[in-house]
Each structure stands twice: as structure tokens, then as C-alpha cells.
Design a protein around this motif. Structure first.
Motif, PDB file in Angstrom:
ATOM      1  N   ALA A   1      -4.008   4.741  -0.411  1.00  0.00           N
ATOM      2  CA  ALA A   1      -3.710   4.354   0.586  1.00  0.00           C
ATOM      3  C   ALA A   1      -4.379   2.954   1.384  1.00  0.00           C
ATOM      4  O   ALA A   1      -5.382   2.209   1.721  1.00  0.00           O
ATOM      5  CB  ALA A   1      -3.031   4.639   2.079  1.00  0.00           C
ATOM      6  N   THR A  42       2.339   3.867   5.697  1.00  0.00           N
ATOM      7  CA  THR A  42       0.978   3.343   5.873  1.00  0.00           C
ATOM      8  C   THR A  42       0.687   2.654   6.751  1.00  0.00           C
ATOM      9  O   THR A  42       2.533   2.028   7.285  1.00  0.00           O
ATOM     10  CB  THR A  42       0.817   2.637   4.775  1.00  0.00           C
ATOM     11  OG1 THR A  42       1.833   1.852   4.494  1.00  0.00           O
ATOM     12  CG2 THR A  42       1.096   3.609   2.941  1.00  0.00           C
ATOM     13  N   ALA A  58       1.011  -1.394   0.027  1.00  0.00           N
ATOM     14  CA  ALA A  58      -0.351   0.309  -0.146  1.00  0.00           C
ATOM     15  C   ALA A  58       0.750   0.850   0.236  1.00  0.00           C
ATOM     16  O   ALA A  58       0.731   2.354  -0.659  1.00  0.00           O
ATOM     17  CB  ALA A  58      -1.314  -0.247   1.183  1.00  0.00           C
TER      18      ALA A  58
END
Length: 119
Positions: A76, A98, A48
Motif C-alpha cells: 500500500a 486503505t 492499492a
């Protein structure tokens, strides 16, 4: 028939031993499953971050529209993660971090990526 040297106290000891060994094996399997799940979440968080950084770098270079960090956040979220930090530096280089929360709320898997124009 009674065998000399064996006691009635030992009756069922094999059953208790088998149940104990089964419980230990099950506990080890559960631990292994949790470790595997943590590894998968870490990989997903890293993926991501990679995808978010690439999309944000494209936005920073003007190849796509939108604010780079907003684009990174949207990408994301689409992949089940949240952006914990986003920085756009000189030369349209974007750094993204992330996080993904473990389903049982046992922690957060994190990922980091950096993307920009080709050298």
C-alpha cells in the motif's frame, strides 16, 4: 451621437456581465477539477487495497515470506496509500482497507478489498 432610451449608466454593463460569467465558468471548472481528482484518488485507493490484499493473501498462504499485514502495508505504501485495517481470517483470507489523503487535506479516499485462495 446620443441614442434615445439609453442611459450613460448602462455603459460598461456588458463588460461587467462578461466578467461575471467568466468568473462563474472558472468556479465551475475548479469544482469539476476537484471532483475529478477525488474520483482518481478513490480509484487509486481501491487499486492499492486490491494489490495489498492479493500480496497479503499470498503471504498468508505461504507463497511469499513475511507477515501478511506487514506485506499489505508495504504494498500500500508503495502505491501511495496507508493500510487502515488488515484482518487475516481462516482459510488464509485477508481483508484490507486503505486510505489516501487528498493533497489539499480535504479528506481521505478509501478502498477495501478481500483476497484469498481460489475456491
Amino acid at each position: 451621437m446620443h441614442v434615445v432610451g439609453h442611459s450613460h449608466h448602462e455603459r460598461g454593463a456588458g463588460t461587467v456581465l462578461a466578467l461575471t460569467l467568466s468568473a462563474v465558468v472558472m468556479a465551475l471548472l475548479v469544482c469539476l477539477l476537484l471532483l475529478a481528482q477525488a474520483a482518481v484518488l478513490a480509484s487509486q485507493a481501491a487499486s492499492a487495497a486490491d494489490l495489498a490484499a492479493l500480496a497479503a493473501a499470498d503471504a498468508a498462504r505461504g507463497l511469499t515470506s513475511g507477515d501478511p499485514c506487514t506485506v499489505a502495508s508495504d504494498v500500500a505504501v508503495h502505491h501511495g496509500a496507508t493500510v487502515t485495517s488488515c484482518t487475516v481470517t481462516e482459510g488464509a483470507v485477508v481483508e484490507v482497507a486503505t486510505g489516501m489523503v487528498h493533497p489539499f487535506d480535504w479528506g481521505v479516499a478509501t478502498g477495501r478489498a478481500r483476497a484469498g485462495p481460489p475456491p
